[in-house]
Design a protein around this motif. Structure first.
Motif, PDB file in Angstrom:
ATOM      1  N   ARG A   3      12.141   7.926 -14.023  1.00  0.00           N
ATOM      2  CA  ARG A   3      11.520   7.857 -12.707  1.00  0.00           C
ATOM      3  C   ARG A   3      10.020   7.630 -12.863  1.00  0.00           C
ATOM      4  NH1 ARG A   3      15.115   9.193  -8.957  1.00  0.00           N
ATOM      5  NH2 ARG A   3      13.613   9.618  -7.317  1.00  0.00           N
ATOM      6  N   LEU A   4       9.445   6.939 -11.899  1.00  0.00           N
ATOM      7  CA  LEU A   4       8.010   6.658 -11.887  1.00  0.00           C
ATOM      8  C   LEU A   4       7.591   6.396 -10.454  1.00  0.00           C
ATOM      9  CD1 LEU A   4       7.269   2.985 -13.001  1.00  0.00           C
ATOM     10  CD2 LEU A   4       9.532   3.777 -12.265  1.00  0.00           C
ATOM     11  N   ASN A   5       6.295   6.471 -10.203  1.00  0.00           N
ATOM     12  CA  ASN A   5       5.766   6.123  -8.891  1.00  0.00           C
ATOM     13  C   ASN A   5       5.241   4.697  -8.933  1.00  0.00           C
ATOM     14  OD1 ASN A   5       6.415   8.623  -7.961  1.00  0.00           O
ATOM     15  ND2 ASN A   5       4.317   9.395  -7.835  1.00  0.00           N
ATOM     16  N   ILE A   6       5.513   3.954  -7.874  1.00  0.00           N
ATOM     17  CA  ILE A   6       5.049   2.571  -7.774  1.00  0.00           C
ATOM     18  C   ILE A   6       4.313   2.363  -6.454  1.00  0.00           C
ATOM     19  CG2 ILE A   6       6.877   1.640  -9.250  1.00  0.00           C
ATOM     20  CD1 ILE A   6       8.333   0.745  -6.679  1.00  0.00           C
ATOM     21  N   GLU A   7       3.345   1.478  -6.478  1.00  0.00           N
ATOM     22  CA  GLU A   7       2.633   1.091  -5.259  1.00  0.00           C
ATOM     23  C   GLU A   7       3.020  -0.338  -4.902  1.00  0.00           C
ATOM     24  OE1 GLU A   7      -1.851   0.705  -3.296  1.00  0.00           O
ATOM     25  OE2 GLU A   7      -1.623   1.235  -5.418  1.00  0.00           O
ATOM     26  N   VAL A   8       3.483  -0.545  -3.676  1.00  0.00           N
ATOM     27  CA  VAL A   8       3.899  -1.877  -3.225  1.00  0.00           C
ATOM     28  C   VAL A   8       2.656  -2.753  -3.074  1.00  0.00           C
ATOM     29  CG1 VAL A   8       5.078  -3.187  -1.418  1.00  0.00           C
ATOM     30  CG2 VAL A   8       5.882  -0.891  -2.041  1.00  0.00           C
ATOM     31  N   THR A   9       2.659  -3.907  -3.743  1.00  0.00           N
ATOM     32  CA  THR A   9       1.524  -4.826  -3.666  1.00  0.00           C
ATOM     33  C   THR A   9       1.841  -6.086  -2.873  1.00  0.00           C
ATOM     34  OG1 THR A   9       2.157  -5.804  -5.803  1.00  0.00           O
ATOM     35  CG2 THR A   9       0.538  -4.008  -5.832  1.00  0.00           C
ATOM     36  N   ARG A  10       3.131  -6.420  -2.745  1.00  0.00           N
ATOM     37  CA  ARG A  10       3.539  -7.526  -1.886  1.00  0.00           C
ATOM     38  C   ARG A  10       4.881  -7.194  -1.272  1.00  0.00           C
ATOM     39  NH1 ARG A  10       5.121 -13.075  -4.464  1.00  0.00           N
ATOM     40  NH2 ARG A  10       7.193 -12.111  -4.388  1.00  0.00           N
TER      41      ARG A  10
ATOM     42  N   GLY B  90       0.805  -1.216   0.000  1.00  0.00           N
ATOM     43  CA  GLY B  90       0.000   0.000   0.000  1.00  0.00           C
ATOM     44  C   GLY B  90       0.835   1.261   0.000  1.00  0.00           C
ATOM     45  N   THR B  91       2.142   1.118   0.281  1.00  0.00           N
ATOM     46  CA  THR B  91       3.045   2.264   0.235  1.00  0.00           C
ATOM     47  C   THR B  91       3.270   2.683  -1.218  1.00  0.00           C
ATOM     48  OG1 THR B  91       4.190   1.460   2.208  1.00  0.00           O
ATOM     49  CG2 THR B  91       5.340   3.101   0.875  1.00  0.00           C
ATOM     50  N   VAL B  92       3.272   3.980  -1.488  1.00  0.00           N
ATOM     51  CA  VAL B  92       3.585   4.500  -2.823  1.00  0.00           C
ATOM     52  C   VAL B  92       4.942   5.193  -2.756  1.00  0.00           C
ATOM     53  CG1 VAL B  92       2.892   6.056  -4.696  1.00  0.00           C
ATOM     54  CG2 VAL B  92       1.154   4.774  -3.420  1.00  0.00           C
ATOM     55  N   LEU B  93       5.846   4.795  -3.648  1.00  0.00           N
ATOM     56  CA  LEU B  93       7.219   5.271  -3.652  1.00  0.00           C
ATOM     57  C   LEU B  93       7.586   5.857  -5.012  1.00  0.00           C
ATOM     58  CD1 LEU B  93       8.801   2.048  -2.110  1.00  0.00           C
ATOM     59  CD2 LEU B  93       8.372   4.166  -0.859  1.00  0.00           C
ATOM     60  N   THR B  94       8.513   6.780  -5.001  1.00  0.00           N
ATOM     61  CA  THR B  94       9.130   7.225  -6.248  1.00  0.00           C
ATOM     62  C   THR B  94      10.331   6.324  -6.515  1.00  0.00           C
ATOM     63  OG1 THR B  94       8.419   9.513  -5.973  1.00  0.00           O
ATOM     64  CG2 THR B  94      10.276   9.120  -7.438  1.00  0.00           C
ATOM     65  N   ALA B  95      10.379   5.752  -7.724  1.00  0.00           N
ATOM     66  CA  ALA B  95      11.400   4.770  -8.055  1.00  0.00           C
ATOM     67  C   ALA B  95      12.039   5.100  -9.398  1.00  0.00           C
ATOM     68  CB  ALA B  95      10.786   3.368  -8.097  1.00  0.00           C
ATOM     69  N   GLN B  96      13.071   4.351  -9.727  1.00  0.00           N
ATOM     70  CA  GLN B  96      13.716   4.456 -11.031  1.00  0.00           C
ATOM     71  C   GLN B  96      13.598   3.112 -11.726  1.00  0.00           C
ATOM     72  OE1 GLN B  96      17.989   5.155 -11.044  1.00  0.00           O
ATOM     73  NE2 GLN B  96      17.827   6.381 -12.901  1.00  0.00           N
ATOM     74  N   LEU B  97      13.172   3.140 -12.999  1.00  0.00           N
ATOM     75  CA  LEU B  97      12.982   1.905 -13.742  1.00  0.00           C
ATOM     76  C   LEU B  97      14.342   1.339 -14.147  1.00  0.00           C
ATOM     77  CD1 LEU B  97      10.686   0.098 -14.744  1.00  0.00           C
ATOM     78  CD2 LEU B  97      10.842   1.269 -16.959  1.00  0.00           C
ATOM     79  N   LYS B  98      14.649   0.150 -13.630  1.00  0.00           N
ATOM     80  CA  LYS B  98      15.934  -0.492 -13.906  1.00  0.00           C
ATOM     81  C   LYS B  98      15.890  -1.273 -15.208  1.00  0.00           C
ATOM     82  CE  LYS B  98      19.190  -3.863 -11.967  1.00  0.00           C
ATOM     83  NZ  LYS B  98      19.469  -4.768 -10.818  1.00  0.00           N
ATOM     84  N   SER B  99      14.768  -1.961 -15.460  1.00  0.00           N
ATOM     85  CA  SER B  99      14.634  -2.744 -16.684  1.00  0.00           C
ATOM     86  C   SER B  99      13.180  -2.769 -17.107  1.00  0.00           C
ATOM     87  CB  SER B  99      15.153  -4.170 -16.484  1.00  0.00           C
ATOM     88  OG  SER B  99      14.395  -4.843 -15.486  1.00  0.00           O
ATOM     89  N   THR B 100      12.951  -2.899 -18.410  1.00  0.00           N
ATOM     90  CA  THR B 100      11.606  -2.911 -18.947  1.00  0.00           C
ATOM     91  C   THR B 100      11.216  -4.329 -19.342  1.00  0.00           C
ATOM     92  OG1 THR B 100      12.446  -2.438 -21.167  1.00  0.00           O
ATOM     93  CG2 THR B 100      11.843  -0.548 -19.793  1.00  0.00           C
ATOM     94  N   GLY B 101      10.019  -4.475 -19.871  1.00  0.00           N
ATOM     95  CA  GLY B 101       9.556  -5.780 -20.306  1.00  0.00           C
ATOM     96  C   GLY B 101       8.428  -6.293 -19.444  1.00  0.00           C
TER      97      GLY B 101
END
Length: 315
Positions: free
Chosen positions: A76-83, A39-50
């Motif tokens: 950079r993108l925002n991600i929500e932790v799901t597990r 449920g935490t939302v973080l600012t992250a950096q995309l390491k790899s795509t696909g």
């Protein structure tokens, strides 16, 4: 009769939350300090795509099973932790997240009655906290007329039902006990319940209905097949208590902090060498314990005692 109530104990190294109904723990959760809750939302950096993209936030890698459409590698993108990170028997399983447009935010806080820690009256213990930990350690859970044996595998959590009751009666009682254990220990993901083989379709239906009665939604399940097997799939947002207990040294160190915090003055903690090694790796937590008891904390490793037999004594 009072309604079920969440009790929250913010201890040293972890927060413990239990849902108590009629004086007994029916659901429990341990959140270790430093874990990033679902449920935490973080600012992250995309390491790899696909298809299985990976993003990094605060040094932690998060797997994005649905990818990150429209985001280029390194952006950079925002991600929500799901597990959350599972740890325990599956440390290689990275936490999961998904791309989101939500702004950064902490996970929703636990709602319940905060307990003083430590307190003269141990409400968690009165509700069966030690028994709960023993179940998680051993995977053995008794119920009237039988016993559950819970085993962790990479594919699923397996629950074997055994006992002295007649097969049809044992199937229903075992299904009810297994569903209660799943809830109590926070078991998620794929779960298999091995019930006694019964020829009666009525008994198999009653066993499945016992699961529906005891286990809150959401979950999906199969029918009980002719061999007595029932499969359940639940959301898996965090490690179960049994998964946490599979990392026995860390699990027992946390249990020791809880009991030692009730002492007053300088103490020596005596524990299995593996547990002492965990304590030594976390001097900040030992400092917190020292402040709590108002004295100096020393450690003594004793290889002759069980890993769960650590204790505090006067130096």
């Amino acid at each position: 009769m009072p309604s079920p109530e969440w009790l929250i104990e913010r201890g040293i190294g972890e927060t413990r939350a239990v849902l108590v109904d009629d004086g007994r723990i029916i659901e429990a959760r341990i959140i270790r300090d430093g874990d990033v809750p679902a449920g935490t939302v973080l600012t992250a950096q995309l390491k790899s795509t696909g298809r299985n993209a990976v993003a990094i936030a605060d040094g932690q890698e998060y797997l994005l099973p649905k990818g990150a459409p429209g985001v280029t590698e390194g952006a950079r993108l925002n991600i929500e932790v799901t597990r959350e990170a599972l740890g325990g028997s599956e440390p290689w399983k990275r936490p999961l997240a998904r791309k989101t447009d939500l702004p950064p935010r902490p996970a929703p806080t636990l709602q319940g009655r905060d307990l003083q820690f430590p307190a003269a009256s141990d409400e968690l213990e009165s509700a069966g906290w030690s028994d709960l930990l023993d179940e998680a350690r051993s995977g053995l859970i008794g119920f009237p007329g039988g016993e559950l044996r819970v085993s962790l595998t990479p594919a699923m959590t397996l629950i074997d039902v055994d006992g002295a009751l007649p097969p049809a009666e044992l199937a229903v009682a075992g299904a009810r006990a297994a569903a209660a254990a799943i809830r109590r220990h926070g078991i998620g993901g794929s779960i298999g319940i091995d019930l006694p083989t019964v020829a009666s379709k009525t008994a198999r239906l009653a066993a499945a209905e016992a699961v529906d009665e005891m286990l809150p939604k959401p979950f999906e399940r199969t029918a009980v097949n002719g061999f007595g097997f029932l499969q359940i799939v639940r959301p898996r947002t965090h490690a179960s208590l049994l998964e946490l207990a599979s990392d026995s040294a860390l699990f027992e160190a946390a249990a020791l902090y809880r009991w030692a915090a009730r002492e007053v003055g300088s103490i020596r903690i005596v524990a299995h060498p593996a547990v002492v090694a965990v304590l030594e790796r976390n001097p900040t937590l030992l400092d917190r314990l020292s402040m709590q008891v108002g004295g100096v904390i020393t450690l003594r490793a004793d290889a002759s005692i069980a890993i769960s037999a650590g204790h505090a004594e006067r130096p």
